[in-house]
Scaffold this active site. Structure first.
Site, PDB file in Angstrom:
ATOM      1  N   CYS A 177     -32.136 -17.061  58.183  1.00 52.13           N
ATOM      2  CA  CYS A 177     -30.923 -16.762  57.417  1.00 52.13           C
ATOM      3  C   CYS A 177     -29.661 -16.821  58.278  1.00 52.13           C
ATOM      4  O   CYS A 177     -28.549 -16.707  57.771  1.00 52.13           O
ATOM      5  CB  CYS A 177     -31.040 -15.388  56.766  1.00 52.13           C
ATOM      6  SG  CYS A 177     -31.291 -14.058  57.968  1.00 52.13           S
ATOM      7  N   LYS A 185     -72.568 -12.888  98.691  1.00 54.21           N
ATOM      8  CA  LYS A 185     -71.341 -12.188  98.297  1.00 54.21           C
ATOM      9  C   LYS A 185     -71.660 -10.946  97.467  1.00 54.21           C
ATOM     10  O   LYS A 185     -71.009  -9.908  97.609  1.00 54.21           O
ATOM     11  CB  LYS A 185     -70.427 -13.128  97.508  1.00 54.21           C
ATOM     12  CG  LYS A 185     -69.762 -14.194  98.363  1.00 54.21           C
ATOM     13  CD  LYS A 185     -68.746 -15.002  97.560  1.00 54.21           C
ATOM     14  CE  LYS A 185     -68.005 -15.974  98.478  1.00 54.21           C
ATOM     15  NZ  LYS A 185     -66.962 -16.735  97.763  1.00 54.21           N
ATOM     16  N   HIS A 192     -60.528 -13.962  41.957  1.00 57.53           N
ATOM     17  CA  HIS A 192     -60.032 -12.837  42.747  1.00 57.53           C
ATOM     18  C   HIS A 192     -61.174 -11.934  43.206  1.00 57.53           C
ATOM     19  O   HIS A 192     -61.052 -11.239  44.212  1.00 57.53           O
ATOM     20  CB  HIS A 192     -58.966 -12.046  41.975  1.00 57.53           C
ATOM     21  CG  HIS A 192     -59.454 -11.324  40.761  1.00 57.53           C
ATOM     22  ND1 HIS A 192     -59.758 -11.966  39.586  1.00 57.53           N
ATOM     23  CD2 HIS A 192     -59.675  -9.997  40.535  1.00 57.53           C
ATOM     24  CE1 HIS A 192     -60.139 -11.077  38.688  1.00 57.53           C
ATOM     25  NE2 HIS A 192     -60.104  -9.872  39.243  1.00 57.53           N
TER      26      HIS A 192
END
Length: 391
Positions: free
Chosen positions: A159, A336, A73
């Site tokens: 459910c 451009k 952990h």
């Protein structure tokens, strides 16, 4: 996408939606992240540790005291860069909020929260449980501890009832977790608009003129802008599953009108805007029975969307255009860039750009400086473009 060895820890608690996390693991792995998964024991009724280990290419964790050599952990909590709890059940959320650590997942969370690293909860439960004021109070408590949540969706639940409780879309969970990983808070005040997809110019009520743009490059740029913490809005002709705001348009005229309503810091015009539209558009379907041997479709020029917006740009705004052609690419892009009053233009070739997951581009700055990005995934290219064009 290069993940810079980011580590994703996924915590799966007991919910029938747990099987959907297989796809989330796959998404992380596909994009180069290291993934580890910690489970509650009850969720073993819904998912297979073997499948998870195969997908993640890492050990699956669910025993509280499985090793004397490794305090799991703690080691998992220190290893992770972000902790994604999905699906997060009502029970797990409540125990996290009250500091209970009676299984490995909860023990990891208890340690992880102390390191002040990002946490994302993606709840899934019955609609009645979701609306329970105790659950909502526990969610608020976790939010006040700097935990993030992505709300469940409404729909048909396992459910049998209808309501809010379905696990959020996996793509949204993925994108939200990456924003927690990568966001720079200084970007939160800056707005990026990305246009994407090919415009569709109406001929009649069912037919239109379009092009081969998939929108993948624009989607990647919008997503990475979101991950990096910017306020993002997409103006799109293609469907997206994204946590940021999307305005859907069809034609060049619609895109131009949408842009005129927006303020921005950066406008990135990846959209393939059609050069032409039908001169006379029919409100009803044109039937072949009404036409003799030939049908002459007259076209007229579309407005130049990016040039129109750039003509009135503010001093603090930057506009980035895209140039796609199959001949004399760099010179076309430079023309451009100058003629449309842009700050940057991205030159990409028809042969490598369309309907693929990869591309190679040249970024051309107003100063004339050019930056070549070799063939790479569009996700990687998107991030590199943003690093160049955004301050």
């Amino acid at each position: 996408m290069k993940s810079n060895c980011k580590n994703i820890l996924i915590g799966i608690s007991s919910s029938i939606a747990a099987y959907k996390i297989y796809e989330l693991i796959r998404l992380y792995k596909k994009n180069g992240y290291s993934v580890k998964v910690v489970l509650t024991k009850n969720v073993l009724n819904f998912v297979s540790p073997l499948v998870i280990e195969t997908l993640s290419q890492n050990k699956c964790y669910f025993e509280q005291f499985s090793s004397r050599e490794d305090v799991e952990h703690i080691s998992l909590a220190t290893w992770a860069d972000v902790f994604v709890l999905a699906p997060a059940s009502a029970n797990t959320i409540s125990k996290c909020a009250t500091g209970i650590a009676d299984n490995l997942l909860l023990s990891v969370f208890c340690a992880y929260l102390g390191y002040k690293k990002p946490v994302l909860f993606a709840p899934a439960m019955n609609d009645g449980m979701w609306e329970n004021p105790i659950i909502q109070e526990n969610i608020l408590k976790l939010k006040n501890l700097n935990c993030d949540f992505i709300d469940p969706q409404s729909g048909f639940l396992a459910c049998g009832s209808e309501g809010k409780g379905r696990l959020a879309d996996i793509n949204l969970i993925y994108q939200k977790s990456l924003r927690l990983l990568y966001q720079d808070k200084k970007n939160n005040s800056k707005k990026i608009i990305v246009t994407l997809g090919g415009t569709r110019e109406k001929i009649d009520s069912v037919r239109f003129i379009t092009n081969s743009s998939s929108g993948k490059m624009g989607s990647a740029i919008a997503s990475w802008a979101y991950y990096l913490g910017y306020e993002v809005k997409a103006i799109s002709t293609v469907d997206l599953s994204s946590p940021f705001e999307i305005i859907y348009v069809n034609s060049a005229d619609e895109m131009l009108e949408a842009l005129k309503q927006e303020d921005f810091d950066y406008l990135i015009m990846t959209a393939a805007v059609g050069d032409f539209k039908a001169l006379n558009q029919s409100e009803t379907k044109i039937s072949k029975e009404d036409i003799e041997q030939e049908f002459n479709l007259k076209l007229t020029k579309n407005p130049d969307v990016v040039a129109t917006i750039a003509k009135n740009k503010k001093e603090n705004q930057k506009i980035i255009g895209f140039c796609l052609t199959d001949k004399d690419l760099i010179n076309c892009a430079k023309n451009k860039l100058e003629n449309k009053n842009l700050d940057f233009i991205i030159a990409n070739d028809v042969k490598t750009a369309l309907n693929t997951d990869k591309n190679k581009v040249t970024i051309i700055e107003k100063s004339g400086k050019m930056i070549d990005i070799d063939l790479d995934t569009k996700e990687n290219i998107a991030r590199k473009i943003l690093e160049v064009v955004c301050d």
